[in-house]
Design a protein around this motif. Structure first.
Motif, PDB file in Angstrom:
ATOM      1  N   ARG A 133      18.734  33.389  25.495  1.00  0.00           N
ATOM      2  CA  ARG A 133      19.138  33.436  26.674  1.00  0.00           C
ATOM      3  C   ARG A 133      20.823  33.872  27.683  1.00  0.00           C
ATOM      4  NH1 ARG A 133      16.229  29.716  28.456  1.00  0.00           N
ATOM      5  NH2 ARG A 133      17.558  28.510  29.323  1.00  0.00           N
ATOM      6  N   HIS A 134      21.470  33.051  27.288  1.00  0.00           N
ATOM      7  CA  HIS A 134      22.763  33.530  27.968  1.00  0.00           C
ATOM      8  C   HIS A 134      23.887  34.252  26.960  1.00  0.00           C
ATOM      9  CE1 HIS A 134      21.950  31.464  31.820  1.00  0.00           C
ATOM     10  NE2 HIS A 134      21.048  30.150  30.476  1.00  0.00           N
TER      11      HIS A 134
ATOM     12  N   ALA B  14      21.922  37.082  25.561  1.00  0.00           N
ATOM     13  CA  ALA B  14      21.500  38.091  26.160  1.00  0.00           C
ATOM     14  C   ALA B  14      21.569  38.829  28.235  1.00  0.00           C
ATOM     15  CB  ALA B  14      19.525  38.262  26.227  1.00  0.00           C
ATOM     16  N   ASP B  15      22.001  37.295  28.718  1.00  0.00           N
ATOM     17  CA  ASP B  15      22.614  38.393  30.605  1.00  0.00           C
ATOM     18  C   ASP B  15      24.285  37.314  29.599  1.00  0.00           C
ATOM     19  OD1 ASP B  15      23.842  35.003  30.369  1.00  0.00           O
ATOM     20  OD2 ASP B  15      22.375  35.205  31.122  1.00  0.00           O
ATOM     21  N   GLY B  16      25.472  37.771  29.087  1.00  0.00           N
ATOM     22  CA  GLY B  16      26.438  38.057  29.395  1.00  0.00           C
ATOM     23  C   GLY B  16      27.440  37.320  29.821  1.00  0.00           C
ATOM     24  N   SER B  17      27.030  35.619  29.771  1.00  0.00           N
ATOM     25  CA  SER B  17      27.405  34.470  29.759  1.00  0.00           C
ATOM     26  C   SER B  17      28.409  33.857  28.851  1.00  0.00           C
ATOM     27  CB  SER B  17      26.172  33.803  30.250  1.00  0.00           C
ATOM     28  OG  SER B  17      26.550  33.580  31.554  1.00  0.00           O
TER      29      SER B  17
END
Length: 96
Positions: free
Chosen positions: A28-29, A31-34
């Motif tokens: 998930r992170h 995918a969000d660039g974190s």
């Protein structure tokens, strides 16, 4: 930029019981660039995550989302740093 160090505080069978949920958290992170890079320590005593977040508070909020944190199988250290040098392949991560 943040280096997040995980240290397992429970036996590996307890860690492994939450591994799928932890991997979903990582995905998930990513995918969000974190998250930029992650992996387990060798020997397998924990893990490391290289992360981007706008603040220490935001990085610590990411940690609280990890199922390993919620279930108490890992302890976390969040280290903030400002990259100033890199290998060419990582140049986009250096602070301007």
């Amino acid at each position: 930029m943040f280096l997040i160090l995980l240290d397992y505080v429970k036996p590996l069978d307890a860690v492994d019981a939450h591994l799928d949920a932890h991997r979903a958290f990582l995905a998930r992170h990513y995918a969000d660039g974190s998250f930029l890079l992650s992996g387990r320590k060798e020997p397998r005593t924990g893990g490391v995550i290289l992360a981007r977040a706008p603040s220490r508070e935001a990085a610590e909020a990411l940690v609280r989302e990890d199922p390993f944190h919620a279930t108490g199988v890992a302890r976390y250290t969040v280290i903030e740093f400002h990259p100033t040098l890199s290998a060419p392949v990582l140049a986009s991560l250096v602070d301007g």
